[in-house]
Design a protein around this motif. Structure first.
Motif, PDB file in Angstrom:
ATOM      1  N   ARG A 120       0.547  -1.406   0.029  1.00  0.00           N
ATOM      2  CA  ARG A 120      -0.100   0.195  -0.083  1.00  0.00           C
ATOM      3  C   ARG A 120       0.824   1.129   0.057  1.00  0.00           C
ATOM      4  O   ARG A 120       0.698   2.255  -0.811  1.00  0.00           O
ATOM      5  CB  ARG A 120      -0.931  -0.035   1.370  1.00  0.00           C
ATOM      6  N   LEU A 121       1.941   1.383   0.767  1.00  0.00           N
ATOM      7  CA  LEU A 121       2.691   2.404   0.979  1.00  0.00           C
ATOM      8  C   LEU A 121       3.375   2.604  -0.459  1.00  0.00           C
ATOM      9  O   LEU A 121       3.783   3.688  -0.935  1.00  0.00           O
ATOM     10  CB  LEU A 121       3.765   2.459   2.070  1.00  0.00           C
ATOM     11  N   ARG A 122       3.901   1.459  -0.862  1.00  0.00           N
ATOM     12  CA  ARG A 122       4.392   1.374  -2.420  1.00  0.00           C
ATOM     13  C   ARG A 122       3.782   1.977  -3.402  1.00  0.00           C
ATOM     14  O   ARG A 122       4.258   2.943  -4.211  1.00  0.00           O
ATOM     15  CB  ARG A 122       5.098   0.099  -2.541  1.00  0.00           C
ATOM     16  N   PHE A 123       2.291   1.742  -3.332  1.00  0.00           N
ATOM     17  CA  PHE A 123       1.447   2.306  -4.482  1.00  0.00           C
ATOM     18  C   PHE A 123       1.385   3.760  -4.166  1.00  0.00           C
ATOM     19  O   PHE A 123       1.572   4.607  -5.064  1.00  0.00           O
ATOM     20  CB  PHE A 123       0.150   1.518  -4.017  1.00  0.00           C
ATOM     21  N   ILE A 124       1.204   4.318  -2.695  1.00  0.00           N
ATOM     22  CA  ILE A 124       1.083   5.736  -2.597  1.00  0.00           C
ATOM     23  C   ILE A 124       2.208   6.380  -3.148  1.00  0.00           C
ATOM     24  O   ILE A 124       2.663   7.546  -3.809  1.00  0.00           O
ATOM     25  CB  ILE A 124       0.564   5.858  -1.145  1.00  0.00           C
ATOM     26  N   SER A 125       3.593   5.928  -2.731  1.00  0.00           N
ATOM     27  CA  SER A 125       4.879   6.458  -2.900  1.00  0.00           C
ATOM     28  C   SER A 125       5.074   6.285  -4.485  1.00  0.00           C
ATOM     29  O   SER A 125       5.692   7.328  -5.046  1.00  0.00           O
ATOM     30  CB  SER A 125       5.996   5.575  -2.484  1.00  0.00           C
ATOM     31  N   ASP A 126       4.530   5.336  -5.381  1.00  0.00           N
ATOM     32  CA  ASP A 126       4.736   5.568  -6.731  1.00  0.00           C
ATOM     33  C   ASP A 126       3.692   6.439  -7.198  1.00  0.00           C
ATOM     34  O   ASP A 126       4.107   7.102  -8.288  1.00  0.00           O
ATOM     35  CB  ASP A 126       4.272   4.220  -7.290  1.00  0.00           C
ATOM     36  N   GLY A 127       2.617   6.807  -6.896  1.00  0.00           N
ATOM     37  CA  GLY A 127       1.672   7.843  -7.306  1.00  0.00           C
ATOM     38  C   GLY A 127       2.074   9.112  -6.856  1.00  0.00           C
ATOM     39  O   GLY A 127       1.207  10.080  -7.126  1.00  0.00           O
ATOM     40  N   TYR A 129       4.366  11.407  -7.349  1.00  0.00           N
ATOM     41  CA  TYR A 129       4.800  12.377  -8.294  1.00  0.00           C
ATOM     42  C   TYR A 129       3.576  12.767  -9.173  1.00  0.00           C
ATOM     43  O   TYR A 129       3.621  13.726  -9.510  1.00  0.00           O
ATOM     44  CB  TYR A 129       5.848  11.791  -9.116  1.00  0.00           C
ATOM     45  N   TRP A 130       2.905  11.975  -9.564  1.00  0.00           N
ATOM     46  CA  TRP A 130       1.841  12.174 -10.334  1.00  0.00           C
ATOM     47  C   TRP A 130       0.695  12.977  -9.512  1.00  0.00           C
ATOM     48  O   TRP A 130       0.366  14.134 -10.011  1.00  0.00           O
ATOM     49  CB  TRP A 130       1.026  10.939 -10.740  1.00  0.00           C
ATOM     50  N   ILE A 167      -9.249  11.729  -5.756  1.00  0.00           N
ATOM     51  CA  ILE A 167      -9.230  12.189  -7.257  1.00  0.00           C
ATOM     52  C   ILE A 167      -7.953  11.576  -7.730  1.00  0.00           C
ATOM     53  O   ILE A 167      -7.618  11.125  -8.794  1.00  0.00           O
ATOM     54  CB  ILE A 167      -9.489  13.488  -7.835  1.00  0.00           C
ATOM     55  N   CYS A 168      -6.655  12.220  -7.234  1.00  0.00           N
ATOM     56  CA  CYS A 168      -5.401  12.173  -7.723  1.00  0.00           C
ATOM     57  C   CYS A 168      -4.881  10.634  -7.584  1.00  0.00           C
ATOM     58  O   CYS A 168      -4.421  10.276  -8.743  1.00  0.00           O
ATOM     59  CB  CYS A 168      -4.530  13.062  -6.820  1.00  0.00           C
ATOM     60  N   LEU A 169      -5.226  10.027  -6.520  1.00  0.00           N
ATOM     61  CA  LEU A 169      -4.562   8.761  -6.331  1.00  0.00           C
ATOM     62  C   LEU A 169      -5.641   7.748  -7.344  1.00  0.00           C
ATOM     63  O   LEU A 169      -5.087   6.690  -7.911  1.00  0.00           O
ATOM     64  CB  LEU A 169      -5.212   8.125  -5.067  1.00  0.00           C
ATOM     65  N   GLY A 170      -6.959   8.032  -7.401  1.00  0.00           N
ATOM     66  CA  GLY A 170      -7.875   7.316  -8.413  1.00  0.00           C
ATOM     67  C   GLY A 170      -7.404   7.532 -10.069  1.00  0.00           C
ATOM     68  O   GLY A 170      -7.392   6.620 -10.726  1.00  0.00           O
ATOM     69  N   LEU A 184       7.147   6.758 -17.683  1.00  0.00           N
ATOM     70  CA  LEU A 184       7.895   7.775 -17.596  1.00  0.00           C
ATOM     71  C   LEU A 184       8.041   8.521 -16.351  1.00  0.00           C
ATOM     72  O   LEU A 184       9.166   8.841 -15.996  1.00  0.00           O
ATOM     73  CB  LEU A 184       7.166   9.023 -18.621  1.00  0.00           C
ATOM     74  N   LEU A 185       6.877   8.570 -15.474  1.00  0.00           N
ATOM     75  CA  LEU A 185       7.219   9.314 -14.293  1.00  0.00           C
ATOM     76  C   LEU A 185       8.008   8.377 -13.201  1.00  0.00           C
ATOM     77  O   LEU A 185       8.923   8.721 -12.445  1.00  0.00           O
ATOM     78  CB  LEU A 185       5.903   9.544 -13.532  1.00  0.00           C
ATOM     79  N   ASN A 186       7.902   7.096 -13.098  1.00  0.00           N
ATOM     80  CA  ASN A 186       8.322   6.251 -12.165  1.00  0.00           C
ATOM     81  C   ASN A 186       9.361   5.145 -12.620  1.00  0.00           C
ATOM     82  O   ASN A 186       9.966   4.385 -11.808  1.00  0.00           O
ATOM     83  CB  ASN A 186       7.225   5.396 -11.442  1.00  0.00           C
ATOM     84  N   GLY A 187       9.638   5.143 -13.945  1.00  0.00           N
ATOM     85  CA  GLY A 187      10.436   4.172 -14.551  1.00  0.00           C
ATOM     86  C   GLY A 187       9.670   2.672 -14.267  1.00  0.00           C
ATOM     87  O   GLY A 187       8.505   2.553 -14.037  1.00  0.00           O
ATOM     88  N   LYS A 188      10.471   1.557 -14.864  1.00  0.00           N
ATOM     89  CA  LYS A 188      10.012   0.378 -14.780  1.00  0.00           C
ATOM     90  C   LYS A 188       9.635  -0.197 -13.407  1.00  0.00           C
ATOM     91  O   LYS A 188      10.721   0.154 -12.560  1.00  0.00           O
ATOM     92  CB  LYS A 188      11.061  -0.610 -15.486  1.00  0.00           C
ATOM     93  N   ARG A 189       8.920  -0.748 -12.722  1.00  0.00           N
ATOM     94  CA  ARG A 189       8.656  -1.141 -11.445  1.00  0.00           C
ATOM     95  C   ARG A 189       9.509  -2.255 -11.068  1.00  0.00           C
ATOM     96  O   ARG A 189       9.418  -3.304 -11.933  1.00  0.00           O
ATOM     97  CB  ARG A 189       7.086  -1.399 -11.176  1.00  0.00           C
ATOM     98  N   GLN A 190      10.143  -2.345 -10.018  1.00  0.00           N
ATOM     99  CA  GLN A 190      10.881  -3.359  -9.499  1.00  0.00           C
ATOM    100  C   GLN A 190      10.060  -4.063  -8.531  1.00  0.00           C
ATOM    101  O   GLN A 190       9.711  -3.498  -7.669  1.00  0.00           O
ATOM    102  CB  GLN A 190      12.241  -3.011  -8.968  1.00  0.00           C
ATOM    103  N   PRO A 191       9.961  -5.590  -8.681  1.00  0.00           N
ATOM    104  CA  PRO A 191       9.518  -6.328  -7.665  1.00  0.00           C
ATOM    105  C   PRO A 191      10.495  -6.466  -6.517  1.00  0.00           C
ATOM    106  O   PRO A 191      11.596  -6.409  -6.579  1.00  0.00           O
ATOM    107  CB  PRO A 191       9.390  -7.614  -8.072  1.00  0.00           C
ATOM    108  N   PHE A 192       9.683  -6.551  -5.433  1.00  0.00           N
ATOM    109  CA  PHE A 192      10.590  -6.655  -4.079  1.00  0.00           C
ATOM    110  C   PHE A 192      10.684  -8.039  -3.540  1.00  0.00           C
ATOM    111  O   PHE A 192       9.772  -9.059  -3.741  1.00  0.00           O
ATOM    112  CB  PHE A 192      10.026  -5.826  -2.858  1.00  0.00           C
TER     113      PHE A 192
END
Length: 192
Positions: A120-127, A129-130, A167-170, A184-192
């Motif tokens: 969940r925190l990774r999702f919010i962190s990735d979002g 910048y957007w 709205i921004c997260l959606g 473009l914003l986050n690069g290729k997602r790396q699995p943990f």
């Protein structure tokens, strides 16, 4: 008409460069993160002490300036000529030192408390910048429609924050994350 926003990072190139150097030093030296994670409390306490000193200096400046005394008289034990200039310089230095100390403390705290992986925190962190990029027009749009509502300002503020976040997260989840913009914003997602 130009209203001053007090935006020191724009007006003060030296302080901006200093903050950039601190951030770059953290980026280049991963052992600093370990040190900050271990000693974040000391940075926080030093920041609190510095902040109290900053407030004392600010009050001393305000008490001398409010009397509109700009000659070489002595007011409250402070000579208003060179001593007030020293207080302004001290206030400026304390402001920068406190911001750096608090930044280090909160970076260390975040590394200590949120250093483990969370989807969940990774999702919010990735979002993040957007959300940073689009939040301003969304906030303007929401507050524009609430302008004539007869609701307390605190409620409008809370509604604006929550609605903007949703709205921004959606939009990030459904339109950006899996698109070219997300890459473009986050690069290729790396699995943990």
């Amino acid at each position: 008409i130009n209203f001053s926003t007090g935006g020191e990072l724009i007006l003060n190139v030296g302080a901006s460069l200093l903050y950039f150097c601190f951030g770059y030093s953290l980026y280049r030296n991963s052992s600093l993160f370990v040190f900050l994670k271990t000693h974040w409390r000391y940075y926080f306490l030093a920041g609190i002490v510095g902040f109290f000193l900053f407030m004392i200096v600010t009050l001393a400046i305000a008490s001398n300036v409010s009397g509109n005394i700009y000659d070489d008289d002595v007011v409250g034990g402070i000579e208003t000529g060179k001593d007030i200039e020293f207080l302004w310089l001290l206030q400026y230095v304390l402001k920068i030192v406190c911001s750096v100390l608090f930044s280090y403390a909160f970076i260390g705290l975040a590394e200590r408390k949120f250093g483990s992986y969370s989807a969940r925190l990774r999702f919010i962190s990735d979002g993040a910048y957007w959300m940073y990029l689009i939040h301003l027009p969304v906030v303007i749009f929401i507050t524009f429609f609430m302008f004539d509502l007869q609701v307390p300002v605190v409620i409008k503020f809370l509604v604006s924050i929550v609605a903007t976040f949703v709205i921004c997260l959606g939009t990030y989840k459904y339109f950006v994350r899996s698109s070219f913009i997300g890459l473009l914003l986050n690069g290729k997602r790396q699995p943990f």
